[in-house]
Design a protein around this motif. Structure first.
Motif, PDB file in Angstrom:
ATOM      1  N   TYR A 170      86.932  12.521  54.450  1.00 13.51           N
ATOM      2  CA  TYR A 170      85.894  13.022  53.557  1.00 13.51           C
ATOM      3  C   TYR A 170      85.040  11.883  53.037  1.00 13.51           C
ATOM      4  O   TYR A 170      85.403  10.702  53.145  1.00 13.51           O
ATOM      5  CB  TYR A 170      86.513  13.775  52.370  1.00 13.51           C
ATOM      6  CG  TYR A 170      87.234  12.888  51.375  1.00 13.51           C
ATOM      7  CD1 TYR A 170      86.584  12.392  50.249  1.00 13.51           C
ATOM      8  CD2 TYR A 170      88.566  12.518  51.571  1.00 13.51           C
ATOM      9  CE1 TYR A 170      87.229  11.567  49.339  1.00 13.51           C
ATOM     10  CE2 TYR A 170      89.225  11.697  50.670  1.00 13.51           C
ATOM     11  CZ  TYR A 170      88.542  11.222  49.558  1.00 13.51           C
ATOM     12  OH  TYR A 170      89.176  10.390  48.662  1.00 13.51           O
ATOM     13  N   ARG A 171      83.896  12.240  52.460  1.00 10.71           N
ATOM     14  CA  ARG A 171      83.059  11.331  51.681  1.00 10.71           C
ATOM     15  C   ARG A 171      82.785  12.012  50.352  1.00 10.71           C
ATOM     16  O   ARG A 171      82.814  13.239  50.259  1.00 10.71           O
ATOM     17  CB  ARG A 171      81.742  11.048  52.411  1.00 10.71           C
ATOM     18  CG  ARG A 171      81.902  10.415  53.765  1.00 10.71           C
ATOM     19  CD  ARG A 171      80.589  10.368  54.522  1.00 10.71           C
ATOM     20  NE  ARG A 171      79.654   9.448  53.896  1.00 10.71           N
ATOM     21  CZ  ARG A 171      78.371   9.346  54.241  1.00 10.71           C
ATOM     22  NH1 ARG A 171      77.876  10.135  55.180  1.00 10.71           N
ATOM     23  NH2 ARG A 171      77.578   8.484  53.656  1.00 10.71           N
ATOM     24  N   PHE A 172      82.540  11.217  49.304  1.00 12.64           N
ATOM     25  CA  PHE A 172      82.254  11.821  48.002  1.00 12.64           C
ATOM     26  C   PHE A 172      81.147  11.035  47.308  1.00 12.64           C
ATOM     27  O   PHE A 172      80.837   9.902  47.660  1.00 12.64           O
ATOM     28  CB  PHE A 172      83.513  11.854  47.125  1.00 12.64           C
ATOM     29  CG  PHE A 172      83.815  10.554  46.431  1.00 12.64           C
ATOM     30  CD1 PHE A 172      83.369  10.299  45.135  1.00 12.64           C
ATOM     31  CD2 PHE A 172      84.533   9.552  47.076  1.00 12.64           C
ATOM     32  CE1 PHE A 172      83.632   9.097  44.497  1.00 12.64           C
ATOM     33  CE2 PHE A 172      84.803   8.348  46.453  1.00 12.64           C
ATOM     34  CZ  PHE A 172      84.352   8.121  45.155  1.00 12.64           C
ATOM     35  N   ARG A 173      80.570  11.687  46.307  1.00 11.72           N
ATOM     36  CA  ARG A 173      79.625  10.992  45.444  1.00 11.72           C
ATOM     37  C   ARG A 173      79.773  11.512  44.024  1.00 11.72           C
ATOM     38  O   ARG A 173      80.203  12.649  43.797  1.00 11.72           O
ATOM     39  CB  ARG A 173      78.192  11.156  45.936  1.00 11.72           C
ATOM     40  CG  ARG A 173      77.623  12.571  45.843  1.00 11.72           C
ATOM     41  CD  ARG A 173      76.165  12.568  46.300  1.00 11.72           C
ATOM     42  NE  ARG A 173      75.564  13.902  46.238  1.00 11.72           N
ATOM     43  CZ  ARG A 173      74.301  14.156  46.547  1.00 11.72           C
ATOM     44  NH1 ARG A 173      73.508  13.158  46.953  1.00 11.72           N
ATOM     45  NH2 ARG A 173      73.822  15.380  46.465  1.00 11.72           N
ATOM     46  N   LEU A 174      79.427  10.666  43.086  1.00 11.82           N
ATOM     47  CA  LEU A 174      79.551  10.972  41.669  1.00 11.82           C
ATOM     48  C   LEU A 174      78.160  11.068  41.060  1.00 11.82           C
ATOM     49  O   LEU A 174      77.352  10.131  41.189  1.00 11.82           O
ATOM     50  CB  LEU A 174      80.374   9.879  40.963  1.00 11.82           C
ATOM     51  CG  LEU A 174      80.497   9.967  39.439  1.00 11.82           C
ATOM     52  CD1 LEU A 174      81.256  11.217  39.025  1.00 11.82           C
ATOM     53  CD2 LEU A 174      81.188   8.712  38.889  1.00 11.82           C
TER      54      LEU A 174
ATOM     55  N   PRO B 240      75.170   7.461  45.418  1.00  8.96           N
ATOM     56  CA  PRO B 240      75.309   7.274  46.870  1.00  8.96           C
ATOM     57  C   PRO B 240      76.633   7.834  47.373  1.00  8.96           C
ATOM     58  O   PRO B 240      77.636   7.845  46.649  1.00  8.96           O
ATOM     59  CB  PRO B 240      75.249   5.750  47.034  1.00  8.96           C
ATOM     60  CG  PRO B 240      75.688   5.211  45.703  1.00  8.96           C
ATOM     61  CD  PRO B 240      75.181   6.183  44.683  1.00  8.96           C
ATOM     62  N   TRP B 241      76.628   8.297  48.618  1.00 11.25           N
ATOM     63  CA  TRP B 241      77.865   8.801  49.229  1.00 11.25           C
ATOM     64  C   TRP B 241      78.790   7.639  49.568  1.00 11.25           C
ATOM     65  O   TRP B 241      78.344   6.579  49.983  1.00 11.25           O
ATOM     66  CB  TRP B 241      77.550   9.589  50.498  1.00 11.25           C
ATOM     67  CG  TRP B 241      76.899  10.918  50.236  1.00 11.25           C
ATOM     68  CD1 TRP B 241      75.574  11.203  50.319  1.00 11.25           C
ATOM     69  CD2 TRP B 241      77.552  12.120  49.823  1.00 11.25           C
ATOM     70  NE1 TRP B 241      75.350  12.518  50.001  1.00 11.25           N
ATOM     71  CE2 TRP B 241      76.552  13.117  49.681  1.00 11.25           C
ATOM     72  CE3 TRP B 241      78.871  12.468  49.554  1.00 11.25           C
ATOM     73  CZ2 TRP B 241      76.830  14.408  49.292  1.00 11.25           C
ATOM     74  CZ3 TRP B 241      79.162  13.771  49.176  1.00 11.25           C
ATOM     75  CH2 TRP B 241      78.152  14.731  49.046  1.00 11.25           C
ATOM     76  N   SER B 242      80.061   7.842  49.379  1.00 12.70           N
ATOM     77  CA  SER B 242      81.056   6.816  49.698  1.00 12.70           C
ATOM     78  C   SER B 242      81.215   6.685  51.199  1.00 12.70           C
ATOM     79  O   SER B 242      80.803   7.572  51.950  1.00 12.70           O
ATOM     80  CB  SER B 242      82.412   7.206  49.084  1.00 12.70           C
ATOM     81  OG  SER B 242      82.978   8.299  49.810  1.00 12.70           O
ATOM     82  N   PRO B 243      81.826   5.585  51.664  1.00 13.37           N
ATOM     83  CA  PRO B 243      82.233   5.529  53.078  1.00 13.37           C
ATOM     84  C   PRO B 243      83.269   6.611  53.378  1.00 13.37           C
ATOM     85  O   PRO B 243      83.859   7.202  52.474  1.00 13.37           O
ATOM     86  CB  PRO B 243      82.835   4.125  53.209  1.00 13.37           C
ATOM     87  CG  PRO B 243      82.306   3.366  52.042  1.00 13.37           C
ATOM     88  CD  PRO B 243      82.121   4.344  50.944  1.00 13.37           C
TER      89      PRO B 243
ATOM     90  N   VAL C  62      81.998  16.574  47.416  1.00 10.57           N
ATOM     91  CA  VAL C  62      82.803  16.118  48.544  1.00 10.57           C
ATOM     92  C   VAL C  62      82.290  16.760  49.825  1.00 10.57           C
ATOM     93  O   VAL C  62      82.021  17.973  49.856  1.00 10.57           O
ATOM     94  CB  VAL C  62      84.298  16.453  48.347  1.00 10.57           C
ATOM     95  CG1 VAL C  62      85.078  16.198  49.633  1.00 10.57           C
ATOM     96  CG2 VAL C  62      84.863  15.620  47.206  1.00 10.57           C
ATOM     97  N   LEU C  63      82.160  15.949  50.875  1.00 11.52           N
ATOM     98  CA  LEU C  63      81.912  16.436  52.225  1.00 11.52           C
ATOM     99  C   LEU C  63      83.156  16.172  53.050  1.00 11.52           C
ATOM    100  O   LEU C  63      83.575  15.019  53.177  1.00 11.52           O
ATOM    101  CB  LEU C  63      80.713  15.709  52.859  1.00 11.52           C
ATOM    102  CG  LEU C  63      79.330  16.030  52.284  1.00 11.52           C
ATOM    103  CD1 LEU C  63      78.300  15.113  52.932  1.00 11.52           C
ATOM    104  CD2 LEU C  63      78.976  17.486  52.550  1.00 11.52           C
ATOM    105  N   GLY C  64      83.796  17.213  53.547  1.00 14.16           N
ATOM    106  CA  GLY C  64      85.029  17.045  54.304  1.00 14.16           C
ATOM    107  C   GLY C  64      84.900  17.557  55.718  1.00 14.16           C
ATOM    108  O   GLY C  64      84.002  18.320  56.032  1.00 14.16           O
TER     109      GLY C  64
END
Length: 464
Positions: A428-432, A436-439, A462-464
């Motif tokens: 997954y990637r996430f952002r707060l 910016p989106w995380s690695p 979250v993008l999973g």
């Protein structure tokens, strides 16, 4: 100091060389400065046929680096030849060891590899994008007593070596800063027996195959023995037991990435208990699996593969009975195929793969070579997609990530630890707060938020 071939004073001294040329190239420049006698000895070792090639004898040297951080010099470093099958190939590979009281850019060792450096640099970048850890790699220029030994051919396009991170204690501190005191193991199959199997409770039965590269003085092999006892025997083996000693999703990522590469170096992927790393933390003692060699991948290198070559040798090899047992689990097989499918649609999709090739190699690899890599991957992509189609659930909904662990609202806490899960979700990637989106992260790695402002409202996506 050396003057006209005569050595004056101690030979292990602060060597220097007079050079008035100005380097203006785009890549970091690393210089190795040795006495002429030791340079000649190092060159002899790198081409010897009398057994001397296997010598790890170090030569005293000065190391000079010029890069974006400026000019740095390290005296009294050790330089030796390195490599296994590539030890006598030209250009030679070098290991540079820095003094522990005077490290260079935070490391005490560096590998400079001269065999198919473009594949090593590209492979490391692709693996990292796919969520598979390993060793950082970058293209660099190398001079040995001011001589450029690169050939500007397929081994070292653009005259560039691959400067590769050494997997040691320094590496663990960078990759696992919250759990850096674990054990690194390197596998080699040179001494029989070499099977990936349980060999009994005496650790000495394993020291001919797995070599500890950290914490050697402690001589504690209990993590390796526990893992092999579970994966290597029937009475303790189960899905839950396997997941208690290995990061199963990360292992399947390793095998999926190697399948996409068609890595032809002997390794677990193609049925040999050889040439890979494992890391088990001191806190999280589950093993992570990492590649070692990436100089024969993507249809190029010393042992070019095929875009239509099979990718399940590791599941049937008699040398890997523990992995056969792991593959017998339907959950393992589904996870592998889903991981391979996900990577085909993301990191190794045509747009992302081609962009990574150009961004990583454009400055030193000819366009026809880059085009060949793209064409090979297009064929590999089509082959793998056709092979795994029947193994994937039909009419499957896209994986949907779920978040748990959020604190009550309102809360007096300024921290939060969130867990990502969901059927079919492996990364997954996430952002707060629309940042910016995380690695890409493994699904087993939690989201840890700190220093949240009092009275703030926070949104995690979250993008999973």
């Amino acid at each position: 100091m050396e003057t006209n071939g005569s050595v004056l004073g101690p030979v292990a001294n602060a060597l220097f060389q007079v050079d008035d040329t100005v380097y203006t190239g785009p890549f970091p420049l690393y210089k190795l400065i040795l006495t002429e006698a030791e340079r000649a000895q190092l060159a002899y070792i790198g081409q010897a046929t009398d057994g001397s090639a296997w010598s790890d004898a170090q030569m005293n040297a000065t190391f000079l680096s010029l890069d974006a951080t400026g000019l740095q010099v390290r005296y009294l470093v050790g330089v030796r030849n390195r490599g296994h099958g590539s030890r006598t190939l030209k250009p030679n590979n070098y290991r540079v060891n820095f003094r522990s009281d005077d490290p260079w850019q935070g490391v005490t060792a560096l590998n400079l590899n001269g065999q198919y450096s473009h594949l090593q640099v590209l492979g490391a970048a692709l693996a990292l994008k796919a969520g598979l850890g390993g060793a950082f790699s970058r293209p660099v220029q190398v001079r040995v007593n001011n001589r450029n030994l690169a050939n500007n051919g397929p081994q070292t396009y653009g005259g560039c070596y691959a400067a590769n991170e050494v997997v040691n204690t320094d590496w663990a501190e960078r990759w696992f800063p919250e759990d850096p005191a674990g054990n690194v193991y390197r596998a080699m199959r040179d001494i029989a027996p070499s099977q990936f199997a349980w060999r009994g409770s005496n650790y000495l039965a394993y020291t001919n195959t797995w070599f500890k590269w950290t914490n050697t003085s402690e001589n504690d092999w209990s993590d390796l023995l526990t893992m092999l006892r579970i994966l290597g025997t029937n009475d303790l083996f189960s899905l839950a037991a396997a997941q208690s000693v290995i990061h199963l999703d990360q292992w399947m990522t390793y095998f999926a990435v190697m399948a996409l590469f068609d890595n032809r170096e002997t390794s677990l992927y193609n049925g040999y208990n050889d040439d890979y790393f494992m890391y088990a933390g001191a806190l999280d003692r589950r093993f992570r699996l990492m590649y070692y060699d990436l100089d024969s991948i993507l249809g190029q290198g010393g042992h070019p593969g095929s875009a239509t070559l099979g990718f399940l040798e590791w599941t049937t090899s008699s040398s890997l009975p523990a992995l056969q047992r792991l593959w017998s689990l339907p959950e393992t097989r589904l996870l592998f195929y889903q991981t391979l499918d996900r990577l085909l649609r993301t990191t190794f999709s045509q747009p992302e793969f081609d962009l990574t090739v150009d961004q990583t190699l454009r400055d030193f690899v000819p366009a026809p070579v880059r085009d060949s890599l793209k064409q090979w991957m297009a064929a590999r992509r089509n082959y793998l997609a056709a092979q795994i189609a029947s193994q994937l659930p039909t009419n499957r909904p896209p994986p949907r990530a779920q978040i748990s662990g959020e604190p009550r609202s309102p809360t007096p806490l300024t921290t939060a630890t969130l867990t990502v899960s969901g059927p079919g979700v492996v990364a997954y990637r996430f952002r707060l707060n629309e940042g910016p989106w995380s690695p890409v992260r493994e699904v087993g790695e939690p989201i840890v938020l700190t220093n949240l402002a009092h009275g703030s409202t926070n949104r995690v996506e979250v993008l999973g």
